[in-house]
Design a protein around this motif. Structure first.
Motif, short mmCIF file in Angstrom:
data_model
loop_
_atom_site.label_atom_id
_atom_site.label_comp_id
_atom_site.label_asym_id
_atom_site.label_seq_id
_atom_site.Cartn_x
_atom_site.Cartn_y
_atom_site.Cartn_z
N ILE A 170 38.73 50.59 48.16
CA ILE A 170 37.73 50.14 47.19
C ILE A 170 36.33 50.24 47.78
CG2 ILE A 170 36.89 48.13 45.92
CD1 ILE A 170 39.75 47.27 45.50
N ALA A 171 36.20 49.84 49.06
CA ALA A 171 34.88 49.91 49.70
C ALA A 171 34.39 51.35 49.79
CB ALA A 171 34.95 49.28 51.09
N ALA A 172 35.27 52.27 50.17
CA ALA A 172 34.85 53.67 50.35
C ALA A 172 34.52 54.33 49.01
CB ALA A 172 35.94 54.45 51.07
N THR A 173 35.36 54.13 48.00
CA THR A 173 35.12 54.77 46.71
C THR A 173 33.92 54.18 45.98
OG1 THR A 173 36.76 53.28 45.72
CG2 THR A 173 37.51 55.46 46.41
N SER A 174 33.58 52.93 46.28
CA SER A 174 32.44 52.32 45.60
C SER A 174 31.11 52.88 46.10
CB SER A 174 32.45 50.80 45.80
OG SER A 174 32.23 50.47 47.17
N LEU A 175 31.13 53.54 47.24
CA LEU A 175 29.89 54.08 47.81
C LEU A 175 29.53 55.45 47.26
CD1 LEU A 175 30.34 53.00 51.53
CD2 LEU A 175 28.93 51.91 49.77
N ARG A 176 30.42 56.03 46.45
CA ARG A 176 30.08 57.32 45.85
C ARG A 176 28.93 57.15 44.86
NH1 ARG A 176 34.37 61.28 42.85
NH2 ARG A 176 34.92 61.73 45.02
N GLY A 177 27.89 57.93 45.06
CA GLY A 177 26.71 57.84 44.22
C GLY A 177 25.70 56.81 44.69
N ASN A 178 26.00 56.08 45.76
CA ASN A 178 25.05 55.12 46.30
C ASN A 178 24.03 55.88 47.15
OD1 ASN A 178 23.81 53.10 48.07
ND2 ASN A 178 25.37 51.69 47.30
N GLU A 179 22.82 56.02 46.63
CA GLU A 179 21.82 56.85 47.31
C GLU A 179 21.40 56.25 48.65
OE1 GLU A 179 18.58 57.50 44.71
OE2 GLU A 179 19.76 58.49 43.16
N GLU B 251 19.43 46.89 44.11
CA GLU B 251 20.78 46.96 43.54
C GLU B 251 21.75 47.68 44.47
OE1 GLU B 251 20.03 48.99 39.93
OE2 GLU B 251 18.93 47.32 38.98
N GLU B 252 21.31 48.79 45.05
CA GLU B 252 22.21 49.54 45.92
C GLU B 252 22.42 48.83 47.25
OE1 GLU B 252 20.97 53.58 46.25
OE2 GLU B 252 21.65 54.05 44.22
N THR B 253 21.43 48.08 47.71
CA THR B 253 21.63 47.26 48.91
C THR B 253 22.68 46.19 48.64
OG1 THR B 253 19.34 47.64 49.60
CG2 THR B 253 20.51 45.77 50.58
N PHE B 254 22.62 45.58 47.48
CA PHE B 254 23.61 44.58 47.09
C PHE B 254 25.00 45.20 47.01
CE2 PHE B 254 25.77 41.62 44.26
CZ PHE B 254 25.34 40.39 44.76
N ALA B 255 25.11 46.40 46.42
CA ALA B 255 26.39 47.08 46.32
C ALA B 255 26.93 47.46 47.70
CB ALA B 255 26.26 48.33 45.45
N LEU B 256 26.04 47.87 48.60
CA LEU B 256 26.45 48.20 49.96
C LEU B 256 26.94 46.97 50.69
CD1 LEU B 256 26.61 50.50 52.05
CD2 LEU B 256 24.29 49.89 52.75
N PHE B 257 26.32 45.84 50.46
CA PHE B 257 26.77 44.59 51.07
C PHE B 257 28.17 44.21 50.59
CE2 PHE B 257 27.19 39.97 50.48
CZ PHE B 257 27.15 39.56 51.80
N VAL B 258 28.43 44.38 49.30
CA VAL B 258 29.75 44.06 48.76
C VAL B 258 30.82 44.96 49.37
CG1 VAL B 258 31.15 44.03 46.66
CG2 VAL B 258 28.82 43.13 46.61
N ALA B 259 30.52 46.26 49.50
CA ALA B 259 31.46 47.18 50.13
C ALA B 259 31.73 46.79 51.57
CB ALA B 259 30.92 48.61 50.06
N LEU B 260 30.69 46.37 52.28
CA LEU B 260 30.86 45.92 53.66
C LEU B 260 31.73 44.67 53.73
CD1 LEU B 260 30.09 46.31 56.64
CD2 LEU B 260 28.07 44.90 56.21
N ALA B 261 31.60 43.79 52.74
CA ALA B 261 32.42 42.58 52.72
C ALA B 261 33.91 42.92 52.58
CB ALA B 261 31.97 41.68 51.57
N TYR B 262 34.23 43.94 51.78
CA TYR B 262 35.62 44.37 51.67
C TYR B 262 36.16 44.88 53.01
CZ TYR B 262 36.10 44.04 46.58
OH TYR B 262 36.21 43.58 45.30
N VAL B 263 35.35 45.63 53.73
CA VAL B 263 35.77 46.16 55.03
C VAL B 263 35.99 45.01 56.02
CG1 VAL B 263 35.11 47.63 56.97
CG2 VAL B 263 34.61 48.34 54.63
N ASN C 123 45.35 45.41 52.61
CA ASN C 123 44.16 45.61 53.44
C ASN C 123 43.65 47.05 53.31
OD1 ASN C 123 44.46 42.98 54.35
ND2 ASN C 123 45.63 43.58 56.14
N GLY C 124 44.58 48.01 53.27
CA GLY C 124 44.17 49.39 53.03
C GLY C 124 43.55 49.57 51.66
#
Length: 343
Positions: free
Chosen positions: A330-339, A35-47, A324-325
């Motif tokens: 969104i990408a940075a704030t979504s990573l809070r709590g991502n172990e 699940e967290e790998t999937f969330a990390l991938f989504v954050a990377l897609a935003y970047v 774009n900013g």
């Protein structure tokens, strides 16, 4: 439009089938790391999307104009004044732009590229700083919570003000809006019979994507760390999602599903947190969550109203670099709590 509706109807069929056959039970094999790998991938897609848009602007505007080059050569060689004056040179360079092909760039503007970097990174920096303001010792707790909760609109308004009123003489591309027709049911009866067989595999793969996104989002929302009191309902959520998408497909609207990082961020917005020491690291720990449907209903109701009262104006006033900013925020704030990211 009819073919799009056919794909949406197949998507509805398969999602309904998944829900009534208890297929979401397979999500128990989807562990926290997945699940967290999937969330990390989504954050990377935003970047990636944010920097792809920036690259597009640089490729268009970061260049040397033919007019500027000829003007420079004109000043370096004043003997040309007997043969050609400066006004004719500019007129000829701009008038023959169609004959120059790809080598001519009528919108060359390096200052626009610099402004893009300032707005994109400035929006991200201000938003992320305000987002973490609740950890600072300044002001009282209620004011810190307001600044942290509304960090994104504050940063967007500040960056838009900078672009339009302080640096307004520099060109920036604005938010584009296409007028949409009134609500109308898709003429599905006009679709040839053989198109249904072509749309079937498309609808099936759409349903697989929706199934994964919906259930991974639901698993992250119902994580034990969020301390929710109400139990999950993966089957019922998937069934309702299928019925909603059937209506949206019939009207030609975009289909919806539980999405990352919006769903976990909604839980965090409704939560009371405090900082605790965990294995030598200070972490935000959720104390309780206000489990209510009111916030979701109000927010989506306001989104619906924005379609009628904020489009095209004033949303077309926002420069695209600010958006774009927003993606970076969104990408940075979504990573809070991502172990996975923390490790």
């Amino acid at each position: 439009l009819p073919f799009y509706t056919a794909c949406g109807m197949w998507n509805w069929f398969f999602l309904t089938l998944f829900s009534i056959t208890n297929l979401p039970t397979f999500m128990k094999y989807c562990y926290r790391s997945v699940e967290e790998t999937f969330a990390l991938f989504v954050a990377l897609a935003y970047v990636v999307d944010a920097f792809k848009a920036a690259y597009k602007v640089f490729s268009l505007h970061y260049c040397e104009s033919t007019v500027n080059i000829e003007i420079s050569s004109f000043h370096l060689n004043p003997t040309h004044t007997d043969e050609l004056n400066l006004g004719d040179m500019i007129q000829n360079a701009s008038g023959n732009s169609s004959d120059m092909g790809a080598d001519f760039h009528p919108e060359c503007s390096k200052e626009a590229c610099l402004l893009l970097i300032i707005l994109m990174l400035g929006t991200f920096w201000l938003g992320f700083t305000l987002f973490n303001f609740n950890r600072s010792p300044y002001l009282d707790s209620s004011k810190r919570e307001i600044l942290s909760g509304y960090a994104l609109p504050f940063s967007v308004l500040a960056a838009t003000f900078l672009a339009k009123f302080i640096l307004g003489d520099i060109h920036t591309d604005n938010f584009k809006f296409d007028h949409f027709p009134h609500f109308a049911i898709s003429p599905i009866q006009e679709l040839p019979w053989w198109s249904w067989f072509i749309s079937l595999p498309i609808g099936f793969f759409m349903s697989i994507l929706f199934f994964i996104d919906q259930n991974v989002s639901g698993s992250l929302v119902c994580s034990e760390n969020n301390k929710l009191r109400k139990g999950p309902s993966f089957y019922w959520d998937l069934f309702l999602l299928a019925q909603i998408n059937l209506v949206l497909a019939a009207l030609g609207f975009p289909l919806v599903h539980g999405a990352l990082p919006h769903s976990p961020m909604h839980v965090q917005a409704l939560a009371d947190t405090e900082q605790r020491m965990n294995q030598g690291v200070m972490q935000d720990v959720i104390i309780r969550v206000r489990e209510t449907r009111v916030s979701a209903l109000v927010s989506h109701g306001m989104i619906l109203l924005s379609m009628f009262y904020l489009l095209p104006s004033p949303l077309d006033f926002i420069p695209i670099p600010v958006l774009n900013g927003l993606f970076l925020y969104i990408a940075a704030t979504s990573l809070r709590g991502n172990e996975l990211f923390d490790r």
